[in-house]
Design an enzyme around this catalytic site. Structure first.
Site, mmCIF file in Angstrom:
data_model
loop_
_atom_site.group_PDB
_atom_site.id
_atom_site.type_symbol
_atom_site.label_atom_id
_atom_site.label_comp_id
_atom_site.label_asym_id
_atom_site.label_seq_id
_atom_site.Cartn_x
_atom_site.Cartn_y
_atom_site.Cartn_z
ATOM 1 N N TYR A 142 0.933 -0.901 0.025
ATOM 2 C CA TYR A 142 -0.330 -0.255 -0.032
ATOM 3 C C TYR A 142 0.462 1.373 0.313
ATOM 4 C CZ TYR A 142 -4.725 -2.166 1.000
ATOM 5 O OH TYR A 142 -5.722 -2.576 0.056
ATOM 6 N N ASP A 221 -3.099 -18.201 1.455
ATOM 7 C CA ASP A 221 -4.500 -18.778 0.529
ATOM 8 C C ASP A 221 -4.470 -20.205 1.320
ATOM 9 O OD1 ASP A 221 -1.929 -20.360 0.560
ATOM 10 O OD2 ASP A 221 -1.313 -21.321 -1.570
ATOM 11 N N ASP A 245 -6.782 -7.246 4.134
ATOM 12 C CA ASP A 245 -7.697 -6.146 3.372
ATOM 13 C C ASP A 245 -8.576 -7.110 2.955
ATOM 14 O OD1 ASP A 245 -9.274 -4.024 2.661
ATOM 15 O OD2 ASP A 245 -8.100 -4.363 0.539
ATOM 16 N N ASP A 249 -12.266 -8.695 4.453
ATOM 17 C CA ASP A 249 -13.913 -8.445 3.573
ATOM 18 C C ASP A 249 -14.646 -10.144 3.730
ATOM 19 O OD1 ASP A 249 -13.665 -6.446 2.913
ATOM 20 O OD2 ASP A 249 -14.139 -6.286 0.582
#
Ligand code: IPM
Ligand code: MG
Length: 356
Positions: A142, A221, A245, A249
């Site tokens: 980021y 993963d 992030d 979600d």
């Protein structure tokens, strides 16, 4: 206590849900004899429209002076579909995180029992799931160098972490694990990424200082798969900015809806409390957004920034009672929910206020 709270609604449904979160804070102040004073500031698309800057200096100055920040959301579809835009609402959010030193993003994933059937995951897999994510928030891909080369035909984003950055977020996660079920899962991609190898090295190095915490390492993963297969396996999860992030979600589906999840961003200075959902322009202005994530963000604010445990509990318990009474916003309703129990943003807020 007297406290000064900065309300930063931002874009889209941020405006609608933050107004409800603020009412909840007001009610708590009245009930528990505190004085909360409020100021407001602009960020994101609304700030670009007003000043040309997604994080105006005035906003930043107010943020630094306040005791806590109740935040809405940033974003606007106009920029999502325009990859060439130089100024974007999200830049305001990222700059705020960096400027305020908000390196730890806490995202509690807790399923209210009443919402077991709202999730697309089977109830028997979900029941009792309770995960606390620590997402690193001011480093990684980021914030590394980014750009174009080869006449713009090649693009790069550099992921970077220092030992210090990993250690401070890992310590926060270990400390939280100590007060919970004493399990910490560190998520990385150490089989591929050098930043992840440093990450794992640092977590392994400090682990012996927390002998009561059982540590496990997972590749991102695999972690993404286990989250859906067996969410109860996780207690505290610590991970890098981008992985956090994405995983949070995904994990929001464990709680039934993104509309239920609150977060706290803390670090060196003023803490920021915000729903994990975005600006949701598709439902903006319709009065149907779920305000519970903002309300639960206010609960986190009371607890973490002000140390007001009883006050925070009062908010969470009010939300629990509202759900027990059968009230739902559209996002958490199911086929069995009677029509008259499906409420809009303000009506849902009122039900919570009544029960505080
Ligand atoms: C979040 C959001 C932000 C992020 C966006 C809006 C920049 O998705 O807070 O999770 O990626 O951090
Ligand atoms: Mg996100």
């Amino acid at each position: 206590m007297t406290k000064n709270i900065l309300v930063v609604p931002g874009d889209g449904i941020g405006q609608e849900v933050t107004a409800v979160g603020k009412k909840v804070l007001d009610k708590i102040a009245a009930k528990f004899g505190h004085t909360f004073t409020y100021d407001e500031a602009l960020i994101g698309h609304v700030a670009i429209e007003a000043t040309g800057n997604p994080l105006p200096d005035e906003t930043l100055a107010k943020m630094k002076k306040s005791d806590a920040i109740l935040f809405g959301a940033v974003g606007h579809p106009k920029y999502d579909n325009d990859p060439t835009a130089k100024v974007r609402p999200e830049q305001g959010l990222l700059k705020m995180r960096k400027e305020l030193g908000l390196y730890a993003n806490l995202r509690p994933i807790k399923l209210f029992d009443e919402l077991l059937s709202a999730s697309s995951i089977k109830p028997e897999v979900l029941k009792g799931a309770d995960i606390l994510f620590f997402r690193e928030l001011t480093g990684d891909i980021y914030f590394g160098e980014k750009g174009r080369k080869n006449n713009g035909d090649t693009a790069f984003d550099i992921a970077e972490y220092s030992r210090y950055e990993v250690e401070r977020i890992a310590r926060k996660a270990f400390e939280a694990a100590r007060t919970r079920r004493k399990k910490l899962c560190s998520v990385d991609k150490a089989n591929v990424l050098e930043t992840s190898r440093l990450w794992r090295e640092v977590v392994q190095k400090i682990a012996p200082e927390y002998p009561n915490v059982q540590v496990e390492h997972q590749f991102v993963d695999a972690a993404a798969m286990i989250l859906i297969k067996d969410p109860r396996r996780f207690d505290v999860v610590v991970t890098a900015n981008l992985f956090g992030d994405i995983l949070t979600d995904e994990a929001s589906q464990i709680a039934g809806s993104m509309g239920m999840l609150a977060s706290a961003s803390v670090g060196d200075g003023t803490g920021v409390y915000e729903p994990i959902h975005g600006s949701a322009h598709d439902i903006t202005g319709k009065g149907i957004a779920n305000p519970l994530a903002s309300i639960l963000s206010a609960a986190l604010l009371l607890d973490i920034s002000f140390g007001m445990k009883a006050e925070s509990e009062a908010v969470i318990s009010a939300v629990d009672q509202v759900l027990k009474a059968g009230f739902r916003t559209g996002d958490i309703a199911d086929a069995q929910t009677p029509k008259d129990k499906i409420l809009g943003t303000d009506a849902m807020g009122e039900e919570v206020l009544k029960r505080i």
